[in-house]
Design a protein around this motif. Structure first.
Motif, mmCIF file in Angstrom:
data_model
loop_
_atom_site.group_PDB
_atom_site.id
_atom_site.type_symbol
_atom_site.label_atom_id
_atom_site.label_comp_id
_atom_site.label_asym_id
_atom_site.label_seq_id
_atom_site.Cartn_x
_atom_site.Cartn_y
_atom_site.Cartn_z
ATOM 1 N N SER A 289 0.832 -1.190 0.000
ATOM 2 C CA SER A 289 0.000 0.000 0.000
ATOM 3 C C SER A 289 0.871 1.246 0.000
ATOM 4 O O SER A 289 1.722 1.414 -0.880
ATOM 5 C CB SER A 289 -0.969 -0.050 1.183
ATOM 6 N N CYS B 183 0.413 -3.956 -3.948
ATOM 7 C CA CYS B 183 -0.737 -3.049 -3.903
ATOM 8 C C CYS B 183 -0.303 -1.619 -3.635
ATOM 9 O O CYS B 183 -0.938 -0.884 -2.881
ATOM 10 C CB CYS B 183 -1.779 -3.497 -2.891
ATOM 11 N N SER C 54 6.229 -5.519 -9.237
ATOM 12 C CA SER C 54 5.077 -4.825 -8.661
ATOM 13 C C SER C 54 3.848 -5.701 -8.858
ATOM 14 O O SER C 54 3.548 -6.121 -9.983
ATOM 15 C CB SER C 54 4.884 -3.465 -9.340
ATOM 16 N N HIS D 18 -0.382 -6.465 -7.891
ATOM 17 C CA HIS D 18 -1.629 -5.800 -7.500
ATOM 18 C C HIS D 18 -2.795 -6.779 -7.616
ATOM 19 O O HIS D 18 -2.831 -7.617 -8.522
ATOM 20 C CB HIS D 18 -1.902 -4.617 -8.426
ATOM 21 N N ASP E 262 -8.995 -3.799 -6.466
ATOM 22 C CA ASP E 262 -8.609 -2.885 -5.391
ATOM 23 C C ASP E 262 -9.379 -1.578 -5.522
ATOM 24 O O ASP E 262 -9.206 -0.847 -6.502
ATOM 25 C CB ASP E 262 -7.101 -2.621 -5.481
ATOM 26 N N VAL F 40 -5.977 -0.851 -9.511
ATOM 27 C CA VAL F 40 -4.948 -1.566 -10.259
ATOM 28 C C VAL F 40 -4.350 -0.715 -11.372
ATOM 29 O O VAL F 40 -3.219 -0.960 -11.818
ATOM 30 C CB VAL F 40 -5.531 -2.894 -10.796
ATOM 31 N N GLU G 212 -0.733 0.620 -11.735
ATOM 32 C CA GLU G 212 0.349 -0.111 -12.406
ATOM 33 C C GLU G 212 0.599 0.422 -13.813
ATOM 34 O O GLU G 212 1.736 0.421 -14.295
ATOM 35 C CB GLU G 212 0.025 -1.607 -12.435
ATOM 36 N N GLN H 17 5.456 -6.751 -13.748
ATOM 37 C CA GLN H 17 4.213 -6.556 -13.008
ATOM 38 C C GLN H 17 3.380 -7.826 -13.079
ATOM 39 O O GLN H 17 3.379 -8.517 -14.101
ATOM 40 C CB GLN H 17 3.446 -5.364 -13.599
ATOM 41 N N TYR I 52 -0.465 -9.793 -11.490
ATOM 42 C CA TYR I 52 -1.817 -9.464 -11.026
ATOM 43 C C TYR I 52 -2.484 -10.675 -10.386
ATOM 44 O O TYR I 52 -2.382 -11.802 -10.881
ATOM 45 C CB TYR I 52 -2.638 -8.944 -12.199
ATOM 46 N N HIS J 217 -8.240 -4.396 -1.117
ATOM 47 C CA HIS J 217 -6.939 -3.741 -1.077
ATOM 48 C C HIS J 217 -5.940 -4.610 -0.322
ATOM 49 O O HIS J 217 -6.147 -4.933 0.845
ATOM 50 C CB HIS J 217 -7.081 -2.378 -0.401
ATOM 51 N N CYS J 218 -4.901 -5.043 -1.013
ATOM 52 C CA CYS J 218 -3.810 -5.825 -0.415
ATOM 53 C C CYS J 218 -4.283 -7.184 0.100
ATOM 54 O O CYS J 218 -3.749 -7.705 1.085
ATOM 55 C CB CYS J 218 -3.139 -5.058 0.719
#
Length: 456
Positions: A131, A155, A348, A350, A354, A359, A362, A380, A382, A388-389
């Motif tokens: 976060s 996230c 990264s 996510h 979220d 998202v 990103e 990245q 997904y 969230h998270c």
């Protein structure tokens, strides 16, 4: 500044340590260390008896206070698994709560120095965070690459601070304009004023939810933040054309945005920045909606309500705009926005559902990194989950191991969903593995230091 060059300046930190009994070869319990930095931040360290040589520097998410505990892992289950695998875990509280990046980055680096003084030089140092901690982690990766070997954002607010506050402004502006309210959106004088404004606008949203026209307008506001139609694990995942169920899910998330970020957190950030750091001058809301991931839902709900979407978008585009304080933008940009220049690999990750840090952040990160010429260093991934998270321990371990492989081999391997899920299952077969192939739509209000025209 390299790992070894900072050790001497932190030797005094040893005076503040309180340490559990040192582990022995026969002792399965990790060594636990609590300490305090000169800044006033606290820190914690957990080092297993058989340390594998890798230290994980964890940056925690946004904390409103007054409690401000140090954290060295995202959750207890993941922490236990990492210690079993031999990782040393460290992290600080940051010296202050709120939008604390100017405290968080030096406090995290000082915690790393304290670890090195106490336990010796790590063979590998990975920065990771969730976060707001993803923003802190990315700041460390860009500004202090010699301190780490790689980074992992989970996230994260990887769009940066200016982009975040602009994107948070738009849904509140739409609700204020279309639902009829005189609440202040920026330059909030106190936390009480922020709470009062949030409560007033939330009441407008609650009232609007009882009519078809109100629900359509709430969906429009949600679309300007790319709030997904499935955004909490407790929700039923709606079908692609169940517009009413989609909007019902967004309704809760819109209220959450107003209660969490749009007012109270904004007010705290404005105090740090010295004024309002966001604007919507020059913004074309018709164009923004067209780019939104949920624009079809908005169109369908307006049609169902017998309401003119064109007229409402025109009303938004005619409404008095909000201008930013240039000095506040400059502060937020210099402390909390990114150049996209990576010197070390970054992964990264996510969740696709979220609502708080959508998202699409990103997309903003990739935009900056590509413009800066660092795209080969970024990957990245997904996770198909709402909230969230809301990662499982297995998914988090898979991400860490994938980053480690990149450092060991010199190239990205196994970043596809099938490989990530296989790695997650191997790391922890007891929790879900939900990596999927996904491409987020564009972030609606990007701002980064790799694009000089942003904000003009």
């Amino acid at each position: 500044m390299r790992h070894g060059t900072r050790i001497a300046c932190t030797a005094a930190l040893l005076l503040t340590l309180t340490t559990a009994p040192a582990a022995t070869a026969a002792d399965a319990d990790p060594t636990h260390v609590d300490g305090q930095l000169p800044s006033g931040a606290t820190y914690m360290m957990d080092v297993p008896t058989t340390w594998n040589g890798t230290v994980l520097l964890f940056s925690h998410g946004y904390t409103s206070g007054p409690a401000n505990p140090a954290q060295d892992a995202p959750d207890d289950a993941t922490k236990s698994l990492l210690l079993q695998q031999g990782y040393a875990l460290i992290g600080s509280s940051y010296a202050s709560t709120g939008w604390a990046v100017t405290d968080a980055v030096p406090d995290q680096l000082a915690t790393l120095d304290a670890f090195t003084t106490r336990f010796g030089q790590a063979s590998r140092t990975l920065a990771w965070g969730r976060s707001y901690g993803g923003l802190v982690t990315t700041a460390i990766a860009e500004r202090h690459p010699d301190a780490i070997d790689g980074s992992l954002s989970l996230c994260g607010l990887v769009q940066g601070g200016v982009a975040n506050w602009n994107n948070t402004l738009d849904p509140a502006f739409a609700l204020k304009t279309l639902l009829g309210s005189d609440v202040p959106l920026v330059n909030l004088p106190s936390q009480q004023a922020a709470t009062d404004a949030a409560n007033t606008l939330t009441a407008k949203v609650d009232s609007a939810q009882s009519t078809a026209a109100g629900r359509a307008r709430i969906a429009l506001a949600a679309a300007l933040h790319n709030i997904p139609v499935w955004n909490a694990p407790t929700q039923t995942r709606p079908t692609t054309d169940d517009w009413d169920a989609q909007q019902a899910n967004q309704y809760d998330a819109v209220k959450g945005l107003l209660k969490i970020a749009a007012f109270n957190r904004r007010q705290e950030a404005e105090v740090r920045a010295g004024g309002n750091m966001s604007w919507n001058t020059g913004v074309d809301y018709t164009r923004l909606l067209a780019q939104s991931s949920v624009s079809k839902e908005v169109t369908a709900l307006y049609k169902k309500a017998g309401l003119s979407l064109t007229k409402d978008l025109s009303a938004l585009n005619r409404a008095p705009r909000i201008t930013a304080d240039p000095s506040a933008v400059a502060w937020m940009s210099s402390t909390s926005s990114f150049t996209g220049k990576l010197a070390k690999p970054q992964l990264s990750v996510h969740t696709i559902g979220d609502p708080l840090v959508p998202v699409q952040t990103e997309s903003a990160l990739r935009r900056a990194v590509t413009a800066a010429g660092s795209a080969p260093l970024l990957r990245q991934a997904y996770v198909d989950n709402a909230g969230h998270c809301t990662f499982s321990p297995a998914e988090q371990l898979a991400a860490l191991h994938t980053l480690e492989d990149r450092l060991t081999t010199g190239g990205w391997q196994g970043t596809d969903p099938a490989s990530l899920n296989a790695r997650a299952t191997a790391a922890d077969p007891t929790t879900p593995t939900r990596y999927v192939s996904y491409r987020p739509t564009p972030y609606l209000r990007p701002y980064d230091l790799a694009h000089p025209a942003d904000g003009r």
